[in-house]
Design an enzyme around this catalytic site. Structure first.
Site, PDB file in Angstrom:
ATOM      1  N   GLY A  24     -75.312 -62.447  27.601  1.00 30.43           N
ATOM      2  CA  GLY A  24     -75.879 -61.008  26.964  1.00 30.43           C
ATOM      3  C   GLY A  24     -75.166 -59.971  26.028  1.00 30.43           C
ATOM      4  N   ARG A  47     -76.745 -56.505  13.554  1.00 30.29           N
ATOM      5  CA  ARG A  47     -76.773 -55.640  14.920  1.00 30.29           C
ATOM      6  C   ARG A  47     -75.811 -55.911  15.774  1.00 30.29           C
ATOM      7  NH1 ARG A  47     -82.459 -53.280  15.840  1.00 30.29           N
ATOM      8  NH2 ARG A  47     -83.559 -54.204  14.243  1.00 30.29           N
ATOM      9  N   ARG A  91     -78.167 -69.694  28.843  1.00 35.65           N
ATOM     10  CA  ARG A  91     -78.078 -68.426  28.978  1.00 35.65           C
ATOM     11  C   ARG A  91     -76.841 -68.541  30.282  1.00 35.65           C
ATOM     12  NH1 ARG A  91     -78.152 -63.423  30.457  1.00 35.65           N
ATOM     13  NH2 ARG A  91     -78.732 -62.594  32.693  1.00 35.65           N
ATOM     14  N   SER A  94     -75.200 -62.334  34.281  1.00 33.95           N
ATOM     15  CA  SER A  94     -74.892 -61.843  35.601  1.00 33.95           C
ATOM     16  C   SER A  94     -76.213 -61.591  36.262  1.00 33.95           C
ATOM     17  CB  SER A  94     -74.005 -60.526  35.580  1.00 33.95           C
ATOM     18  OG  SER A  94     -74.866 -59.476  34.838  1.00 33.95           O
ATOM     19  N   ASP A 208     -73.598 -58.591  41.900  1.00 33.02           N
ATOM     20  CA  ASP A 208     -73.806 -57.488  42.913  1.00 33.02           C
ATOM     21  C   ASP A 208     -74.868 -58.140  43.781  1.00 33.02           C
ATOM     22  OD1 ASP A 208     -75.266 -56.761  40.172  1.00 33.02           O
ATOM     23  OD2 ASP A 208     -76.591 -55.942  41.787  1.00 33.02           O
ATOM     24  N   ARG A 221     -65.510 -60.001  38.176  1.00 34.65           N
ATOM     25  CA  ARG A 221     -66.594 -60.709  37.218  1.00 34.65           C
ATOM     26  C   ARG A 221     -65.888 -61.363  36.082  1.00 34.65           C
ATOM     27  NH1 ARG A 221     -68.526 -55.330  38.102  1.00 34.65           N
ATOM     28  NH2 ARG A 221     -67.845 -54.581  36.147  1.00 34.65           N
TER      29      ARG A 221
HETATM   30  N1  HPA Z   1     -81.343 -56.541  38.159  1.00 33.67           N
HETATM   31  C1  HPA Z   1     -81.436 -57.038  37.056  1.00 33.67           C
HETATM   32  N2  HPA Z   1     -80.575 -57.746  36.329  1.00 33.67           N
HETATM   33  C2  HPA Z   1     -79.179 -57.759  37.025  1.00 33.67           C
HETATM   34  C3  HPA Z   1     -78.868 -57.093  38.071  1.00 33.67           C
HETATM   35  C4  HPA Z   1     -79.894 -56.553  38.879  1.00 33.67           C
HETATM   36  O1  HPA Z   1     -79.853 -56.020  39.965  1.00 33.67           O
HETATM   37  N3  HPA Z   1     -77.660 -57.494  38.377  1.00 33.67           N
HETATM   38  C5  HPA Z   1     -77.065 -57.889  37.540  1.00 33.67           C
HETATM   39  N4  HPA Z   1     -77.937 -58.307  36.371  1.00 33.67           N
END
Ligand code: HPA
Length: 240
Positions: A24, A47, A91, A94, A208, A221
């Site tokens: 991303g 961009r 892709r 996270s 997370d 991470r």
């Molecule tokens: N929501 C959406 N995208 C994410 C999250 C989440 O909790 N954590 C990491 N990417």
């Protein structure tokens, strides 16, 4: 070779490899290019969406950022598939876990991507489309994950339009249906690949847990990102 200018990418027609890895974050794209690719060249920077092409284990591979959310990955993957003859997009991102068994730092390979987005409405289908990963890509990624003994899960994920949802119970239904985790891009990528007859896969690291509230540190991470990235790079090398 001629330069192709789309609204969002300005690059030579052959600037990209057959396989593009898509984090991303543009800085992740730069990190991969600088640390893993040989002879990496910056091929797009419109961009600040940095795209690089180089070689990994002798194979031409590209890495370009997607930005966050389905509209942006929808744009970049559409242009790469349709105008730059890219065949495979992976892709690497996270995700937040919504099942107890999915722990922070684990890897999730997205076999299917549910979504709360309206992205599929453009296809005017008479039912619900099920966005799925490309089987050959997924199989190759599982092989690579097994090779390095990664802690990984394969299953359904949720691509959500909201990071900050006003509906605090929104995750419960998805959790009941066995969905492993939440991110914000895979479903649009899988739909574009399906529409274009191309291949896509999302490989995610759990940053997370929405179940335990546990989060990873920046260093953790980075480390789990490294393992995911190596799985993706070796998957790219192992496929045609
Ligand atoms: N929501 C959406 N995208 C994410 C999250 C989440 O909790 N954590 C990491 N990417």
């Amino acid at each position: 070779m001629s330069v192709i200018t789309t609204p969002h990418i300005n690059a030579e027609a052959d600037a990209f490899g057959k396989t593009v890895l898509m984090p991303g974050d543009p800085l992740r794209s730069k990190f991969i290019a600088e640390n893993y690719l040989e002879n990496a060249q910056l091929v797009n920077n419109i961009r600040g969406i940095q795209g690089y092409t180089g070689t990994y284990k002798g194979k031409k591979i590209s890495v370009m950022a997607s930005g966050m959310g389905m509209p942006t990955i929808g744009i970049y993957s559409y242009e790469l598939f349709n105008f730059f003859r890219v065949e495979n997009i992976m892709r690497i991102g996270s995700t937040g876990a919504i099942q107890e068994k999915v722990k922070v730092r684990d890897i999730v390979i997205g076999m299917g991507a549910c979504t709360d987005s309206n992205y599929a409405s453009q296809y005017k289908l008479s039912g619900t489309f099920a966005p799925i990963a490309s089987y050959p890509l997924m199989r190759a990624a599982i092989e690579q994950a097994e090779k390095v003994n990664a802690a990984f899960h394969v299953g359904n994920i949720l691509s959500s339009d909201t990071f900050y949802s006003d509906n605090k119970d929104a995750n419960e239904g998805w959790k009941k249906m066995g969905v492993l985790c939440i991110e914000m891009e895979a479903a649009a990528l899988y739909m574009n690949a399906a529409r274009c007859g191309k291949n896509a896969l999302a490989i995610l690291t759990v940053s997370d847990s929405l179940v335990t509230g546990e989060e990873t540190t920046a260093e953790e991470r980075q480390n789990s990102f490294t393992q995911m990235m190596e799985i993706a790079l070796n998957t790219a090398v192992s496929i045609d």
